[in-house]
Write a protein that holds these residues in place. Structure first.
Motif, PDB file in Angstrom:
ATOM      1  N   GLU A  18       4.899 -37.791  19.548  1.00  0.00           N
ATOM      2  CA  GLU A  18       6.387 -37.237  20.170  1.00  0.00           C
ATOM      3  C   GLU A  18       5.533 -36.319  21.525  1.00  0.00           C
ATOM      4  OE1 GLU A  18       5.878 -33.737  16.839  1.00  0.00           O
ATOM      5  OE2 GLU A  18       6.450 -35.591  15.118  1.00  0.00           O
TER       6      GLU A  18
ATOM      7  N   THR B 248      -0.918 -40.088  17.812  1.00  0.00           N
ATOM      8  CA  THR B 248      -0.299 -38.917  16.855  1.00  0.00           C
ATOM      9  C   THR B 248      -1.067 -38.362  15.329  1.00  0.00           C
ATOM     10  OG1 THR B 248       2.184 -38.680  16.294  1.00  0.00           O
ATOM     11  CG2 THR B 248       0.056 -40.438  16.053  1.00  0.00           C
TER      12      THR B 248
ATOM     13  N   ASP C 256       0.041 -36.878  27.016  1.00  0.00           N
ATOM     14  CA  ASP C 256       0.452 -35.992  25.835  1.00  0.00           C
ATOM     15  C   ASP C 256       0.201 -33.881  26.673  1.00  0.00           C
ATOM     16  OD1 ASP C 256      -0.725 -33.820  23.496  1.00  0.00           O
ATOM     17  OD2 ASP C 256      -1.042 -35.232  22.522  1.00  0.00           O
TER      18      ASP C 256
ATOM     19  N   ASP D 167       0.721 -39.806  23.269  1.00  0.00           N
ATOM     20  CA  ASP D 167       1.318 -39.389  22.216  1.00  0.00           C
ATOM     21  C   ASP D 167       3.168 -39.160  21.679  1.00  0.00           C
ATOM     22  OD1 ASP D 167       1.688 -37.642  19.739  1.00  0.00           O
ATOM     23  OD2 ASP D 167       2.152 -35.321  21.547  1.00  0.00           O
TER      24      ASP D 167
END
Length: 211
Positions: free
Chosen positions: A62, A88, A12, A60
């Protein structure tokens, strides 16, 4: 997993998020043995070992550079036994379908209580599929969104377009020719029933792909 703690990798780009969830996972008896802020760093860390050094990767969607979806495909291609849990903000059915198709074993939204993430990691470590309750409700209430049917590269291009990247930038990022990216852009618009960039953004907001 016998008596050994579940070994978890956190991928992340927000250090504060990693620190918070590392604490909850460790309180749940797990060992966070890998942390990374981007896909390439995480992949390099995994590659230093002959065998996969984690039991579950919490990823994650993104991330800067390669997306969590690209990372999932890359890891599963090298280590088919890898167990990956997507973590997410998104909960739309199309994105969930794309992640599961890529080989993710679970999908938990960041709006979930920390205990949900802990339980999901435990399930994935046991070889089960784990979905947070809000994702399960979304899948029950709505059929697959049109973008669930996009090919893997089309979905990558779609997300890059929604990030505001140019055709040339997407080509460089995905290691494709600009002409190929332009062709993907055309097919994406046809499949989603949109004609312009504005309509594509409206589609993304309607389906929860972007705020």
């Amino acid at each position: 997993m016998n008596d050994k703690p579940i070994r978890v990798g956190l991928v992340d780009d927000h250090a504060v998020v990693r620190a918070g969830y590392r604490r909850f996972l460790e309180l749940g008896g797990m060992a966070v043995v890998l942390e990374a802020g981007d896909a390439d760093t995480a992949y390099a860390a995994l590659g230093r070992e002959d065998s996969l050094p984690v039991d579950v990767l919490v990823v994650d969607l993104e991330l800067p550079g390669r997306s969590g979806l690209e990372f999932t495909r890359r890891v599963r291609s090298r280590w088919p036994e890898a167990r990956i849990l997507m973590f997410t903000m998104h909960d739309d059915s199309g994105t969930v379908a794309q992640c599961l198709r890529a080989g993710a074993a679970g999908f938990v939204t960041k709006s979930s209580d920390p205990e949900i993430l802990v339980e999901a990691v435990q399930k994935v470590a046991r070889g089960q599929t784990a979905l947070s309750p809000d994702v399960e409700r979304r899948l029950e209430q709505a059929g697959p969104a049109p973008h669930a049917a996009l090919g893997t590269r089309e979905f990558d291009v779609l997300n890059a377009l929604l990030d505001g990247d140019s055709v040339e930038a997407i080509a460089h990022r995905l290691r494709l020719s600009p002409k190929t990216v332009a062709n993907y852009q055309t097919s994406i618009r046809q499949k989603l029933g949109v004609a312009t960039a504005v309509e594509l953004l409206q589609y993304a907001r309607h389906h929860g792909l972007r705020q």
